[in-house]
Structures are given as structure tokens and as C-alpha cells.
Design a protein around this motif. Structure first.
Motif, PDB file in Angstrom:
ATOM      1  N   VAL A  93       0.848  -1.187   0.000  1.00 33.62           N
ATOM      2  CA  VAL A  93       0.000   0.000   0.000  1.00 33.62           C
ATOM      3  C   VAL A  93       0.884   1.237   0.000  1.00 33.62           C
ATOM      4  N   ASP A  94       0.559   2.181  -0.881  1.00 31.43           N
ATOM      5  CA  ASP A  94       1.274   3.458  -0.939  1.00 31.43           C
ATOM      6  C   ASP A  94       0.226   4.565  -0.970  1.00 31.43           C
ATOM      7  N   CYS A  95       0.427   5.593  -0.165  1.00 32.92           N
ATOM      8  CA  CYS A  95      -0.549   6.678  -0.145  1.00 32.92           C
ATOM      9  C   CYS A  95       0.063   8.014  -0.531  1.00 32.92           C
ATOM     10  N   GLY A  96       1.019   7.992  -1.408  1.00 38.58           N
ATOM     11  CA  GLY A  96       1.537   9.202  -2.009  1.00 38.58           C
ATOM     12  C   GLY A  96       2.215  10.170  -1.067  1.00 38.58           C
ATOM     13  N   GLY A  97       2.936   9.675  -0.080  1.00 41.74           N
ATOM     14  CA  GLY A  97       3.691  10.538   0.797  1.00 41.74           C
ATOM     15  C   GLY A  97       2.964  11.004   2.045  1.00 41.74           C
ATOM     16  N   PHE A  98       1.699  10.728   2.189  1.00 43.73           N
ATOM     17  CA  PHE A  98       0.973  11.099   3.409  1.00 43.73           C
ATOM     18  C   PHE A  98       1.381  10.168   4.538  1.00 43.73           C
ATOM     19  N   ALA A  99       1.552  10.731   5.724  1.00 40.96           N
ATOM     20  CA  ALA A  99       1.883   9.910   6.889  1.00 40.96           C
ATOM     21  C   ALA A  99       0.679   9.068   7.297  1.00 40.96           C
ATOM     22  N   ASP A 100      -0.494   9.646   7.206  1.00 41.12           N
ATOM     23  CA  ASP A 100      -1.742   8.959   7.523  1.00 41.12           C
ATOM     24  C   ASP A 100      -2.543   8.841   6.233  1.00 41.12           C
ATOM     25  N   CYS A 101      -2.690   7.602   5.757  1.00 39.67           N
ATOM     26  CA  CYS A 101      -3.391   7.394   4.477  1.00 39.67           C
ATOM     27  C   CYS A 101      -4.872   7.728   4.562  1.00 39.67           C
ATOM     28  N   HIS A 102      -5.424   7.790   5.748  1.00 37.36           N
ATOM     29  CA  HIS A 102      -6.849   8.063   5.919  1.00 37.36           C
ATOM     30  C   HIS A 102      -7.106   9.529   6.263  1.00 37.36           C
ATOM     31  N   SER A 103      -6.354  10.417   5.669  1.00 33.41           N
ATOM     32  CA  SER A 103      -6.539  11.836   5.978  1.00 33.41           C
ATOM     33  C   SER A 103      -6.568  12.657   4.700  1.00 33.41           C
ATOM     34  N   GLY A 104      -7.295  13.743   4.759  1.00 37.26           N
ATOM     35  CA  GLY A 104      -7.293  14.755   3.714  1.00 37.26           C
ATOM     36  C   GLY A 104      -7.545  14.228   2.323  1.00 37.26           C
ATOM     37  N   THR A 105      -6.638  14.567   1.435  1.00 35.77           N
ATOM     38  CA  THR A 105      -6.806  14.209   0.025  1.00 35.77           C
ATOM     39  C   THR A 105      -5.880  13.073  -0.383  1.00 35.77           C
ATOM     40  N   ALA A 106      -5.611  12.159   0.515  1.00 30.65           N
ATOM     41  CA  ALA A 106      -4.723  11.031   0.215  1.00 30.65           C
ATOM     42  C   ALA A 106      -5.301  10.179  -0.908  1.00 30.65           C
ATOM     43  N   VAL A 107      -4.411   9.672  -1.715  1.00 27.78           N
ATOM     44  CA  VAL A 107      -4.783   8.744  -2.783  1.00 27.78           C
ATOM     45  C   VAL A 107      -4.047   7.443  -2.513  1.00 27.78           C
ATOM     46  N   ILE A 108      -4.796   6.372  -2.355  1.00 30.69           N
ATOM     47  CA  ILE A 108      -4.236   5.073  -1.993  1.00 30.69           C
ATOM     48  C   ILE A 108      -3.992   4.263  -3.265  1.00 30.69           C
ATOM     49  N   THR A 109      -2.789   3.726  -3.379  1.00 26.25           N
ATOM     50  CA  THR A 109      -2.467   2.799  -4.470  1.00 26.25           C
ATOM     51  C   THR A 109      -2.095   1.468  -3.843  1.00 26.25           C
ATOM     52  N   VAL A 110      -2.832   0.448  -4.202  1.00 26.40           N
ATOM     53  CA  VAL A 110      -2.576  -0.900  -3.682  1.00 26.40           C
ATOM     54  C   VAL A 110      -2.045  -1.743  -4.825  1.00 26.40           C
ATOM     55  N   ARG A 111      -0.913  -2.398  -4.596  1.00 29.25           N
ATOM     56  CA  ARG A 111      -0.311  -3.286  -5.596  1.00 29.25           C
ATOM     57  C   ARG A 111      -0.340  -4.702  -5.037  1.00 29.25           C
ATOM     58  N   VAL A 112      -0.852  -5.620  -5.838  1.00 31.77           N
ATOM     59  CA  VAL A 112      -0.918  -7.027  -5.455  1.00 31.77           C
ATOM     60  C   VAL A 112      -0.024  -7.828  -6.401  1.00 31.77           C
ATOM     61  N   ASP A 113       0.914  -8.568  -5.825  1.00 31.43           N
ATOM     62  CA  ASP A 113       1.807  -9.441  -6.584  1.00 31.43           C
ATOM     63  C   ASP A 113       1.492 -10.884  -6.217  1.00 31.43           C
ATOM     64  N   SER A 114       1.471 -11.739  -7.225  1.00 30.88           N
ATOM     65  CA  SER A 114       1.225 -13.154  -7.000  1.00 30.88           C
ATOM     66  C   SER A 114       1.882 -13.939  -8.133  1.00 30.88           C
ATOM     67  N   ARG A 115       1.701 -15.230  -8.121  1.00 29.95           N
ATOM     68  CA  ARG A 115       2.184 -16.054  -9.230  1.00 29.95           C
ATOM     69  C   ARG A 115       1.290 -17.286  -9.359  1.00 29.95           C
ATOM     70  N   VAL A 116       1.272 -17.812 -10.556  1.00 29.81           N
ATOM     71  CA  VAL A 116       0.471 -18.991 -10.857  1.00 29.81           C
ATOM     72  C   VAL A 116       1.416 -20.084 -11.328  1.00 29.81           C
ATOM     73  N   GLU A 117       1.302 -21.239 -10.737  1.00 28.41           N
ATOM     74  CA  GLU A 117       2.111 -22.369 -11.175  1.00 28.41           C
ATOM     75  C   GLU A 117       1.456 -23.013 -12.387  1.00 28.41           C
ATOM     76  N   LEU A 118       2.267 -23.292 -13.401  1.00 30.22           N
ATOM     77  CA  LEU A 118       1.748 -23.913 -14.619  1.00 30.22           C
ATOM     78  C   LEU A 118       1.464 -25.389 -14.342  1.00 30.22           C
ATOM     79  N   PRO A 119       0.359 -25.899 -14.847  1.00 30.89           N
ATOM     80  CA  PRO A 119      -0.085 -27.255 -14.489  1.00 30.89           C
ATOM     81  C   PRO A 119       0.622 -28.352 -15.282  1.00 30.89           C
ATOM     82  N   LEU A 120       0.525 -29.541 -14.749  1.00 31.39           N
ATOM     83  CA  LEU A 120       0.917 -30.780 -15.422  1.00 31.39           C
ATOM     84  C   LEU A 120       2.368 -30.824 -15.865  1.00 31.39           C
ATOM     85  N   MET A 121       3.243 -30.143 -15.144  1.00 29.34           N
ATOM     86  CA  MET A 121       4.667 -30.177 -15.484  1.00 29.34           C
ATOM     87  C   MET A 121       5.369 -31.081 -14.478  1.00 29.34           C
ATOM     88  N   PRO A 122       5.892 -32.208 -14.933  1.00 30.83           N
ATOM     89  CA  PRO A 122       6.545 -33.113 -13.983  1.00 30.83           C
ATOM     90  C   PRO A 122       7.829 -32.511 -13.419  1.00 30.83           C
TER      91      PRO A 122
END
Length: 150
Positions: A93-122
Motif C-alpha cells: 500500500v502506498d498513499c503518495g507521501g501522506f503519513a496517515d493514508c486516511h486523511s485529507g486528500t490522500a490517494v491510496i495505491t494498492v499493488r498485489v503481486d502473486s504467481r500462478v504455477e503452470l499445471p501438469l509439469m513433472p
């Protein structure tokens, strides 16, 4: 009799056998590619949904600490909805330099990273299942889902 003195072999039906073997040899890799593409697409939908859900959950939380917990839980649930219960997930979570993300004109950017395992590979072919990395982000102004009175 053949010119070399031996008897001729009857080759009736050999083209059919060759066609069947060729079909099997081409069909198996093609089937693996199609199944892998569908799994990666399912993962892409899941990660995109996880980022959107996590951003909304974070914005609706009363403070930053509970927002991070809710964002992780929302991302995990969104991935589970796509059948990716065991997929690893990292929520940032990044809120653009605000100390408190829940204040004023904060803009929240949430980045989700994951991965998928490819199937049927011995394991013999690579020492473990290969995976495909996926990432998505979603940006939400803090005042979009709740009124800020501070």
C-alpha cells in the motif's frame, strides 16, 4: 516379389497408425499450452480483482493498521474466489507521501503481486513446477468510499 529377392511387406493401414501417433504427439503439448493459458488468465483476473478489493477494503477501514489487515484479507479472498487459494500474495500500500493514508486528500495505491504455477509439469523436467508472475495495482482516492471530516 521385390527387386531384391525378398517378399513385399503389406503397408495397408500404416498411414493411419502414423497419423494417430503424430496426432497424439502434437495434441499433448497443444493441450498443455491451452490449459496453461487458461490458468494464467484465471490468475490475471484474480490478481486484478484482488487489487481492486484490497484498495476498497483499505479505504473503508477506520485507520491504517486495520486497513492493511483488511486489504490482505480482501486480496486473499478475491484470489480464493478465482480458485487460487494456495497462490502466494503480496499486498503493498502506498498513499503518495501522506503519513496517515486516511486523511485529507490522500490517494491510496494498492499493488498485489502473486504467481500462478503452470499445471501438469513433472518435476523431472525442471525441478519443480514453473510459475508465471502476475501483478496488478488499483488507485483509490480516500474520499471515494467514505467522507473524511478531519
Amino acid at each position: 516379389m521385390s527387386p531384391n529377392g525378398g517378399r513385399r511387406r503389406d503397408e495397408a493401414g500404416s498411414a493411419l497408425v502414423e497419423l494417430v501417433w503424430l496426432g497424439i504427439l502434437l495434441l499433448v503439448p497443444l493441450l498443455w499450452i491451452v490449459v496453461s493459458v487458461f490458468d494464467v488468465q484465471r490468475g490475471a483476473f484474480g490478481v486484478e480483482s484482488a487489487a481492486r478489493s484490497a484498495a476498497r477494503a483499505y479505504a473503508l477501514a477506520p485507520d491504517d493498521a486495520s486497513g492493511r489487515e483488511r486489504a490482505r484479507a480482501a486480496a486473499r479472498q478475491a484470489l480464493a474466489d478465482q480458485g487460487l487459494e494456495d497462490a502466494p500474495v503480496d499486498v503493498a500500500v502506498d498513499c503518495g507521501g501522506f503519513a496517515d493514508c486516511h486523511s485529507g486528500t490522500a490517494v491510496i495505491t494498492v499493488r498485489v503481486d502473486s504467481r500462478v504455477e503452470l499445471p501438469l509439469m513433472p518435476d523431472v523436467l525442471g525441478g519443480g513446477a514453473p510459475s508465471f508472475a502476475l501483478a496488478s495495482s488499483h488507485t483509490v482516492p480516500i474520499g471515494q468510499y467514505q467522507e473524511i471530516t478531519r
